[in-house]
Scaffold this motif. Structure first.
Motif, short mmCIF file in Angstrom:
data_model
loop_
_atom_site.label_atom_id
_atom_site.label_comp_id
_atom_site.label_asym_id
_atom_site.label_seq_id
_atom_site.Cartn_x
_atom_site.Cartn_y
_atom_site.Cartn_z
N GLU A 1 0.80 -1.24 0.00
CA GLU A 1 0.00 0.00 0.00
C GLU A 1 0.82 1.28 0.00
O GLU A 1 0.35 2.30 -0.53
N THR B 1 0.80 2.46 -3.59
CA THR B 1 -0.47 2.39 -4.32
C THR B 1 -0.50 3.38 -5.48
O THR B 1 -0.16 4.56 -5.33
N THR C 1 -12.55 0.68 -9.51
CA THR C 1 -11.27 0.45 -10.18
C THR C 1 -11.21 -0.98 -10.69
O THR C 1 -11.54 -1.92 -9.98
N GLU D 1 -6.05 -3.46 -9.03
CA GLU D 1 -5.17 -2.72 -8.13
C GLU D 1 -3.75 -2.78 -8.67
O GLU D 1 -3.33 -3.78 -9.25
#
Length: 480
Positions: free
Chosen positions: A71, A74, A86, A89
């Motif tokens: 993260e 990101t 989205t 990812e």
């Protein structure tokens, strides 16, 4: 969507794509840079000084445990799916920034991997949990299916659980990458609370080649796992508690037992599992005696000091070493005088006088074995090698003999690595002063060669040194 998006990204990153089916065709048809496939249980951190681009389609989202590393990198502004969310990812990670401080280090490395450490949160008895092992790649292994075997073991070495994850494309690993392996492990119900060892071996699965660790041995203890008490006690009717018993010992009741076998040889280990249930909360067991005929194997109090819950069931795993001089016969196996099984002890035809041989050497290996002597029969296409060994002290570990046929430069041309009698009569059963004869066949492929003969521990791979020279661990025989 992630494959099409990746086509337009600038080059320079190492590319990692997650997919439940590695080598997913929707990515393979696009003109992409080389891709490392993640699956759902293996994360790679790029080598220090490089960046990795990670793509996770909705069908293979990252496990929560991985988000700690992902993260911070990101990426935003990704394409949207028809539902407005989205489509996938994406993360960009610098290999120098990964924080691996949650992994408890342990010394373990083989030719291709060095252990960074283990992260093993507690798992309740009877439940499944996830542990993570982090390894740094020293060099790509020569196997495309380099597989870790992960075992949960108690203090006696009993394997409580074993996991062998599917591995592929391991020969494409990059030097300097760190692989974080997420492994789901199920703790059997009735496992008592406590700390248990996590041990790992690595094997090229197709070739069945086990890669030894540099500290010797094919298994390494890489950490420990704490098993906690089950949150909800299981239904006794749903548990396998072996052959039924109904023996009260203090506040506990023996519900059943597992008996591995009924025939043993003197010197072997007899395993037994007893399943105990508490009559009420806070109960304690009385004294238990296990005997083989008139021979008392052990007297103890099961789970002494443990705070039982009413109705709780725990498995107690035991091992009893049978004396090497135990006479052959059939014996009652008793718990507090109650016969629960019959055990047959087979006789062993032990030899204490050396047979005739051509050459006597009387060489001591470690403090356990003496090579009395040998006979070598030279045939047209093979050598028949007969070695006579004497046991000089009680042997606990399993030993293997090695015989190397080497040329004048010391290059091994042929080799034999065998347990005594090909495993049918392990050295751990031998009596002191017993003489055991081993016969081997070695192909005759060259003249002017040398035999090197020695002994090593089958688990640690450590060789036994010759007493006459502690720096030498083999005996040489020059062949015509």
């Amino acid at each position: 969507d992630p494959a099409q998006w990746l086509v337009d990204q600038p080059p320079g990153d190492l590319v990692y794509i997650a997919a439940r089916d590695k080598g997913h065709p929707t990515a393979m048809i696009e003109p992409l840079p080389p891709v490392t496939w993640l699956g759902t249980d293996l994360l790679f951190l790029p080598p220090s000084g490089q960046t990795g681009l990670y793509l996770f389609p909705r069908s293979a989202p990252p496990p929560e445990a991985w988000r700690t590393w992902l993260e911070p990198g990101t990426l935003t502004g990704l394409p949207l799916a028809p539902d407005g969310r989205t489509a996938f990812e994406a993360f960009r990670i610098d290999g120098s920034s990964a924080d691996l401080s949650t992994f408890v280090p342990a010394p373990a490395q083989n030719a291709y991997l060095t252990l960074v450490g283990a992260n093993a949160p507690p798992i309740p008895s009877g439940e499944t949990g996830a542990l993570q092992l982090a390894w740094q790649v020293k060099s790509p292994p020569p196997y495309g299916d380099f597989t870790p075997l992960v075992q949960l073991e108690d203090a006696l070495g009993t394997v409580l659980a074993r996991v062998e994850p599917y591995m592929t494309l391991t020969n494409e690993w990059r030097t300097g990458e760190t692989l974080i392996h997420r492994i789901e492990l199920t703790v059997p119900p009735t496992t008592p609370p406590g700390d248990f060892a996590l041990r790992v071996a690595w094997v090229g699965r197709a070739s069945d080649h086990y890669e030894p660790y540099l500290a010797a041995g094919i298994w390494a203890e890489v950490g420990s796992l704490t098993v906690t008490r089950a949150a909800l006690l299981p239904d006794p009717a749903a548990l396998n508690t072996g052959a039924p018993l109904d023996v009260h010992v203090g506040g506990l009741r023996a519900l059943g037992f597992d008996f591995a076998d009924h025939t043993y040889r003197p010197g072997e280990t007899l395993p037994l599992t007893l399943y105990w249930q508490a009559d009420g909360e806070g109960q304690q067991a009385g004294s238990v005696t296990i005997a083989l005929g008139d021979l008392v194997l052990r007297t103890w109090s099961p789970f002494d000091g443990y705070e039982w819950l009413a109705g709780e069931i725990l498995a107690e795993r035991l091992r009893f070493d049978l004396p090497r001089d135990l006479p052959a016969g059939t014996y009652p196996f008793t718990l507090n005088g109650l016969e629960i099984a019959q055990v047959r002890i087979e006789g062993i035809a032990r030899v204490f006088d050396p047979p005739p041989m051509d050459t006597t050497v009387n060489l001591q290996f470690g403090d356990q074995l003496e090579l009395i002597g040998y006979t070598i029969e030279s045939l047209e296409d093979e050598y028949i090698l007969t070695f006579n060994w004497r046991c000089t002290s009680i042997i606990v570990s399993e030993l293997k003999f090695f015989i190397h046929l080497v040329d004048s430069s010391g290059i091994i041309l042929e080799q034999i690595d065998n347990l005594p009698h090909n495993g049918s009569y392990p050295a751990s059963l031998w009596a002191i002063n017993e003489v055991v004869t081993e016969v081997h066949h070695m192909p005759r492929i060259a003249d002017g060669v040398v035999l090197r003969v020695g002994v090593y521990n089958a688990q640690t791979l450590e060789r036994l040194a010759l007493h006459e020279d502690a720096n030498v661990d083999f005996f040489e025989i020059r062949l015509d």
